[in-house]
Every structure is written in C-alpha cells, then in structure tokens.
Design a protein around this motif. Structure first.
Motif, short mmCIF file in Angstrom:
data_model
loop_
_atom_site.label_atom_id
_atom_site.label_comp_id
_atom_site.label_asym_id
_atom_site.label_seq_id
_atom_site.Cartn_x
_atom_site.Cartn_y
_atom_site.Cartn_z
N PRO A 52 -5.94 -0.20 7.08
CA PRO A 52 -6.59 0.52 8.18
C PRO A 52 -7.99 -0.03 8.45
CG PRO A 52 -5.78 2.04 6.49
CD PRO A 52 -5.69 0.67 5.93
N LEU A 53 -8.22 -0.40 9.71
CA LEU A 53 -9.52 -0.89 10.16
C LEU A 53 -10.02 0.04 11.25
CD1 LEU A 53 -8.68 -4.69 10.42
CD2 LEU A 53 -9.77 -3.50 8.51
N ARG A 89 0.86 -1.17 0.00
CA ARG A 89 0.00 0.00 0.00
C ARG A 89 0.91 1.23 0.00
NH1 ARG A 89 -5.30 1.09 1.57
NH2 ARG A 89 -5.56 3.11 2.57
N PRO A 90 0.65 2.23 -0.86
CA PRO A 90 1.57 3.36 -0.99
C PRO A 90 1.64 4.29 0.21
CG PRO A 90 -0.25 3.56 -2.54
CD PRO A 90 -0.41 2.26 -1.84
N HIS A 108 -10.48 2.85 4.54
CA HIS A 108 -10.48 1.93 5.66
C HIS A 108 -11.77 1.11 5.63
CE1 HIS A 108 -12.50 5.54 7.41
NE2 HIS A 108 -13.32 4.62 7.89
N LEU A 109 -11.79 0.06 6.42
CA LEU A 109 -12.95 -0.78 6.59
C LEU A 109 -13.39 -0.62 8.04
CD1 LEU A 109 -14.86 -3.09 5.71
CD2 LEU A 109 -13.00 -4.69 6.19
N ALA A 110 -14.65 -0.25 8.27
CA ALA A 110 -15.13 0.04 9.62
C ALA A 110 -16.06 -1.07 10.12
CB ALA A 110 -15.87 1.38 9.64
N PHE A 111 -15.88 -1.41 11.40
CA PHE A 111 -16.72 -2.40 12.07
C PHE A 111 -17.50 -1.73 13.18
CE2 PHE A 111 -12.94 -4.80 10.64
CZ PHE A 111 -13.56 -5.65 9.73
N GLU A 112 -18.81 -1.96 13.22
CA GLU A 112 -19.65 -1.40 14.28
C GLU A 112 -19.53 -2.27 15.53
OE1 GLU A 112 -24.38 -1.14 15.09
OE2 GLU A 112 -23.69 -0.46 13.11
N VAL A 113 -19.33 -1.62 16.68
CA VAL A 113 -19.29 -2.31 17.97
C VAL A 113 -20.18 -1.57 18.95
CG1 VAL A 113 -16.94 -3.20 17.58
CG2 VAL A 113 -17.24 -1.01 18.76
N PHE A 129 -7.14 0.66 13.96
CA PHE A 129 -6.07 -0.31 14.13
C PHE A 129 -5.79 -0.87 12.75
CE2 PHE A 129 -10.03 -2.50 14.52
CZ PHE A 129 -9.85 -3.81 14.11
N SER A 130 -4.86 -1.80 12.63
CA SER A 130 -4.50 -2.31 11.31
C SER A 130 -4.53 -3.83 11.28
CB SER A 130 -3.08 -1.86 10.93
OG SER A 130 -3.03 -0.47 10.83
N ASP A 131 -4.79 -4.37 10.09
CA ASP A 131 -4.67 -5.81 9.92
C ASP A 131 -3.18 -6.14 9.74
OD1 ASP A 131 -3.96 -5.48 7.19
OD2 ASP A 131 -5.56 -6.77 6.46
#
Length: 129
Positions: free
Chosen positions: A121-122, A65-66, A76-81, A114-116
């Motif tokens: 980017p997550l 990733r550049p 980024h990919l977002a997760f609902e918590v 945070f990152s995988d």
C-alpha cells in the motif's frame, strides 16, 4: 537515543524488473546503486528521490503479504504531493488503480491509496506549497 531522520525504507519485491520499472519510471526515484548477489539469487537496488531512500530487494520465494493493509508491520508508505488530482491522473494514465481521494478527518488534507506491483500500500498525501 538521538535519531536525526529515517534513513531508508526497505521493500522486498517478487518481480524485480517490474518493481524497478515502477519505482524508477512511474514514481521517479533515481538509481544510486544496483547489485546482484549471486549467492542469494537476489537483487539490491538503492533508490533516492529528494534525499528519501528506498532499498528494493528481490528474494527467491518470499512469502506474500498476509492482508491489506492491516497486516502487522509497515502499514503503508506515504508520498507528499502538491497536486493530488494531477498525480492521480498520472497514475491512472499508467494503468495503476487508485482509490478515491479522501479527506483526512484530523488535518483536512487530501489523500489516497494505490499499490506497487506487489500490492504494497502506497499513499499520496497532499500538502499545498
């Protein structure tokens, strides 16, 4: 055009076993289907969590990733918590670096990044139930 919903997100990883472990054992996605494509020297792993799907691919010699996180493309990919503090502690207990929790200036909701394993980017985004 009549789109119903997003069907899946596709992610290319460098270390297939490490990424598979991360998405399955840390984030909790379930394996739907796993295939090795010999002609491409590539894995394809279909994952699902609450009807959200990720396709995890491995390709030999994929470029990095550049930049982070403002490269063109997926930001980024977002997760609902429902409890961001609990999830941040879980990630930290698994040796995953997490940024400080912030407040979204437009919604007033808590979020963090945070990152995988490959630096994708997550985001965790808190929506109280």
């Amino acid at each position: 055009m009549r789109i119903k919903r997003i069907h899946h997100v596709a992610i290319i990883c460098k270390d297939y076993k490490r990424s598979k472990d991360f998405y399955v054992n840390i984030l909790g996605f379930k394996i739907v289907h796993e295939a090795y494509r010999k002609e491409r020297e590539s894995y394809k792993l279909d994952l699902e969590l609450f009807n959200n799907k990720i396709e995890l691919f491995s390709f030999k010699d994929s470029p990095k990733r550049p930049s982070y996180p403002e490269a063109l493309g997926l930001r980024h990919l977002a997760f609902e918590v429902s409890d961001i503090e609990r999830e941040v502690e879980f990630l930290k207990s698994n040796n995953i670096d997490v940024e400080d929790i912030r407040i979204d200036e437009f919604t007033g909701k808590k979020f963090t990044f945070f990152s995988d394993p490959d630096g994708l980017p997550l985001e965790l985004y808190e929506i109280k139930e």
